[in-house]
Design a protein around this motif. Sequence first.
Motif, mmCIF file in Angstrom:
data_model
loop_
_atom_site.group_PDB
_atom_site.id
_atom_site.type_symbol
_atom_site.label_atom_id
_atom_site.label_comp_id
_atom_site.label_asym_id
_atom_site.label_seq_id
_atom_site.Cartn_x
_atom_site.Cartn_y
_atom_site.Cartn_z
ATOM 1 N N HIS A 90 -4.137 -5.181 28.862
ATOM 2 C CA HIS A 90 -2.682 -5.231 28.957
ATOM 3 C C HIS A 90 -2.090 -3.891 28.543
ATOM 4 N N MET A 91 -0.863 -3.657 28.979
ATOM 5 C CA MET A 91 -0.185 -2.395 28.690
ATOM 6 C C MET A 91 1.019 -2.613 27.782
ATOM 7 N N GLN A 92 1.030 -1.878 26.678
ATOM 8 C CA GLN A 92 2.246 -1.781 25.879
ATOM 9 C C GLN A 92 3.088 -0.648 26.458
ATOM 10 N N ASN A 93 4.339 -0.966 26.765
ATOM 11 C CA ASN A 93 5.256 0.040 27.272
ATOM 12 C C ASN A 93 6.290 0.388 26.211
ATOM 13 N N LYS A 94 6.860 1.554 26.341
ATOM 14 C CA LYS A 94 7.947 1.966 25.461
ATOM 15 C C LYS A 94 9.221 1.292 25.963
ATOM 16 N N VAL A 95 9.428 0.083 25.484
ATOM 17 C CA VAL A 95 10.525 -0.741 25.990
ATOM 18 C C VAL A 95 11.880 -0.195 25.551
ATOM 19 N N ILE A 96 11.969 0.288 24.332
ATOM 20 C CA ILE A 96 13.230 0.799 23.802
ATOM 21 C C ILE A 96 13.019 2.178 23.188
ATOM 22 N N GLU A 97 14.092 2.925 23.115
ATOM 23 C CA GLU A 97 14.098 4.154 22.327
ATOM 24 C C GLU A 97 14.360 3.757 20.883
ATOM 25 N N SER A 98 13.426 4.095 20.025
ATOM 26 C CA SER A 98 13.567 3.673 18.638
ATOM 27 C C SER A 98 14.744 4.369 17.970
ATOM 28 N N PRO A 99 15.488 3.663 17.120
ATOM 29 C CA PRO A 99 16.545 4.315 16.340
ATOM 30 C C PRO A 99 15.997 5.135 15.186
ATOM 31 N N PHE A 100 14.673 5.129 15.015
ATOM 32 C CA PHE A 100 14.070 5.823 13.883
ATOM 33 C C PHE A 100 13.238 7.011 14.361
ATOM 34 N N ASP A 101 12.899 7.894 13.452
ATOM 35 C CA ASP A 101 12.174 9.133 13.754
ATOM 36 C C ASP A 101 10.675 8.856 13.657
ATOM 37 N N GLN B 118 0.822 -1.206 0.000
ATOM 38 C CA GLN B 118 0.000 0.000 0.000
ATOM 39 C C GLN B 118 0.857 1.257 0.000
ATOM 40 N N THR B 119 2.032 1.180 0.621
ATOM 41 C CA THR B 119 2.931 2.335 0.676
ATOM 42 C C THR B 119 3.303 2.824 -0.715
ATOM 43 N N HIS B 120 3.384 1.904 -1.658
ATOM 44 C CA HIS B 120 3.804 2.233 -3.022
ATOM 45 C C HIS B 120 2.898 3.279 -3.659
ATOM 46 N N PHE B 121 1.662 3.400 -3.163
ATOM 47 C CA PHE B 121 0.695 4.318 -3.752
ATOM 48 C C PHE B 121 0.501 5.578 -2.890
ATOM 49 N N ALA B 122 1.284 5.700 -1.831
ATOM 50 C CA ALA B 122 1.109 6.809 -0.905
ATOM 51 C C ALA B 122 1.752 8.083 -1.427
ATOM 52 N N ASP B 123 1.226 9.215 -0.923
ATOM 53 C CA ASP B 123 1.820 10.516 -1.207
ATOM 54 C C ASP B 123 2.741 10.956 -0.082
ATOM 55 N N ILE B 124 2.383 10.573 1.134
ATOM 56 C CA ILE B 124 3.246 10.798 2.293
ATOM 57 C C ILE B 124 3.307 9.496 3.084
ATOM 58 N N VAL B 125 4.509 9.156 3.514
ATOM 59 C CA VAL B 125 4.737 7.949 4.312
ATOM 60 C C VAL B 125 5.257 8.383 5.673
ATOM 61 N N LEU B 126 4.581 7.926 6.739
ATOM 62 C CA LEU B 126 4.968 8.313 8.088
ATOM 63 C C LEU B 126 5.406 7.091 8.883
ATOM 64 N N PRO B 127 6.603 7.123 9.475
ATOM 65 C CA PRO B 127 7.095 5.986 10.262
ATOM 66 C C PRO B 127 6.454 5.969 11.642
ATOM 67 N N VAL B 128 5.982 4.802 12.055
ATOM 68 C CA VAL B 128 5.293 4.657 13.336
ATOM 69 C C VAL B 128 5.949 3.548 14.152
ATOM 70 N N PRO B 129 5.640 3.461 15.440
ATOM 71 C CA PRO B 129 6.296 2.484 16.303
ATOM 72 C C PRO B 129 5.880 1.051 16.006
ATOM 73 N N HIS B 130 6.800 0.127 16.286
ATOM 74 C CA HIS B 130 6.393 -1.271 16.380
ATOM 75 C C HIS B 130 5.650 -1.429 17.692
ATOM 76 N N SER B 131 4.469 -2.023 17.634
ATOM 77 C CA SER B 131 3.556 -2.004 18.785
ATOM 78 C C SER B 131 4.140 -2.636 20.039
ATOM 79 N N MET B 132 4.941 -3.666 19.899
ATOM 80 C CA MET B 132 5.438 -4.377 21.082
ATOM 81 C C MET B 132 6.535 -3.637 21.828
ATOM 82 N N PHE B 133 7.252 -2.764 21.140
ATOM 83 C CA PHE B 133 8.510 -2.282 21.702
ATOM 84 C C PHE B 133 8.620 -0.765 21.844
#
Length: 852
Positions: A539-550, A506-521
């Motif tokens: 259940h609670m998803q916690n921010k387990v790691i600081e993502s290397p991505f923006d 689906q990304t191939h047809f997008a005009d803007i692509v926004l990076p989002v978190p992986h839900s588990m981490f």
Amino acid sequence: MKLNRRNFLKASALTGLFAAGATQTKPVLNAFSTKAQASEENKPQGEWIASVCQGCTAWCAVQIYRIDGRATKVRGNPNAKANHGHSCVRSHIGLQQVYDPDRVKQPMKRTNPKKGRDEDPKFVPISWEEAMDTIADKIIELRENNETHKFSVWRGRYTALNGILYGAMPKIIGSPNNVSHSSICAESEKFGRYYTERYWGYADYDHENTYYEIFWGGDPISSNRQVPHTASIWGDLKSRAKLACIDPRFSTTAAKSDEWLPVIPGEDGALATAIAHVLLTEELWYKPFVGDFKDGVNRFEVGKTVNEDDFEEIQTHGVVKWWNLALKDATPEWASERAGIPAEQIYRVARDFGRAAPKCISFSSPGSSMVVRGGYTAMAQAALNGLVGSADNEGGVICGGESCPVNDFPEFESYIDSIAEQGNSMERIDHGGRLEFPALKDSKSGGVKLTNTVADAILNQDPYDLKVVLSYWTNFNFSNQGTERWDEALAKIPFMVHMTVNPAEQTHFADIVLPVPHSMFERLSPVRGSNGNLHTHLHMQNKVIESPFDIKVDETEIPWMIGEALEKKGFSNLIDYFRNEFADPETGKSPENEEEFNEIATKMYTQPLWDLSYEKEGDKINGWEELKEIGTWNSIPYRFRQKWDGNWGTETGQFEFYSETLKAALQEHADKHNATIDEVMEAAMQTERGEMAFVPHYEPAYRVGDDEKDKYPFIFSEHRSKLNREARSANTSWYQEFKDVDPGDEAWDDVVKINPKDAKELRIQNGDNVKLTTPTGTITVKAKLWEGTRPGVVSKCYGQGHWAYGHIASLDRKKQIARGGNNNTILAPVHEAMSGSGARHGGQTRVRVEKV
């Protein structure tokens, strides 16, 4: 190169948005350290952090081991009662997903205005500010032109925070078009439960106290809900209970069951009604629940009608009507001709099931009901639990659960202005509620929002076109049947934003692509899962790691930032709603930025669980920080028979075999269109008329290509993998390397399983490349000769066939060469119209198999 944060970013940046396509079939892996062992003094010290796996709809609580800021290991959360502290393989695969170098790393925009599969989007990096400003411009343009209804939010998987992006935001902007993936997930099985006992949701099962289970098209120790729970108690279940698996494929569950019934796909309804017939003719119904003949003499005899006044019901309604309308002639011999199962086996399963009453389970799942006309099949499966008295009973099926006290999000109606009000009044884009699509969720015409019809609506501009789409956790031109339609439809949307972890089809047809978190981490979010092991939970998803991505959180942070951008352009309603209505429950402070908004929204939603001043039955958690640390809240165990004695919520207050609830819903839908119920049944592609519409009954399988049997001689049937995180696993080496844990499948490959008898006639050898062709499309995969699929049926796992997603998922990403084939390319885009469910399990599509 040492894989620290800096080098990881450096290596990842070299790949750009999309990684270069791999030209080799099997990438070279180097998974082991060159050191033989680590010294004890250098042994890293870590900590377990709570989170949630959303690799399937079980949504299990897990813990993640973090060392020096990196996620290294996953296990089930020992505090979670729904899954006994266990997790399945899907959660472990998440580790490879979060550190996937093919992920989207920063916001990107399209620079090639032409859209199409053969067009290079020519994405370039942009800032978050530019992305938000562009999105705001497009929304303001819609408002200025009174076209807010042409704005749409598309939701895939989600958390409990979805009410902000998916719920409030489109309404405040002025659109009825929040489109969910739910109709391609499981709505047909919910239909069966709702119109017998008025419960629209996933069922829970008392596996630990049952004596017999029938699994309808499901593989619960591999790929259905509650996998960790079911797998962890399977040994005990097997030693105590008899198990029957009804599936055209020899699944893991079938291999471990006492009975395997390889049904002809789409004909499960014949088996369900025949089992009900035997339970009644052989006096095996559970009389303390259903009732009995007033004189104690059984009058349920083959082919004979029964006087309704002769039978006195207790907890149920309409058992004699059901018999007279749909069951009296539905003998096992009759069912055998339709379902392809020996009559003697049907008798045996029915008798053993009835003798176990009331501690027995008719376990419905999408595999048997997500086919055209599958809603009535699901009703028949649910009705069996009524006949044996296992509905809402110990050792049986639980539809509902104990309370999980959470707060609703604040009301937003006062932030809807006249422009938005006009847009919200427009017809929805998805066609739900039209004559041919009753989609009867909660007895409401169009209650289910159809997903796969949206492509047709866009292509035909019916009822109008869409101009601005915000889509998250979706890949609709991969996950819906008739994928080529979706490619064409996506190319027609003038402006689409895709919020995604990996660059998908689906990304191939997008005009803007926004990076989002992986839900588990990488995010803080509450996840309210379906019931499990007799417990309701959050259940609670916690921010387990600081993502290397923006990255930014899709359901909260991005709407906040869009609200700020809209405010700068003169429309402040969205951000005003967030600022004025959301406040920290502990401090009273209103959010000032997107990060604070995400946390405050989470605290507000979950406050009843961690605030001891709220009365509740379940875990006692002392404060917000403790909820995050423990990571789960569990209710008390379910108290059985809460619905008995008139509390079922149906029109009659009873468990309904003759569904007055469905009758009322169908009448309302018919009146809406100035039609009769018979006309609704015809438009919805059902075969029966009259009062048969109100009882569980057999509907013959509908098949695309059925009128050309010589051209399409086989029935195509698909199944799910125990490794598949909803087709999101395909870009991990663990998924590909261990793909052969699914019976009949092969590692690093995509195979169609063909019975050797059929393969011999086709002169196909094991490993031959074969072309699968249906009236909808063609894919090429490898043949696997396998006795585990019945003759006349070819079976294939869902999940391969990505031409995007990364260098492992595809053979060559740049050239769009897929690894295997996507089932949805050849599956017909048809529906189970009564529930609004997509018909995704393949029994409705015929296929031709040819050696390449």
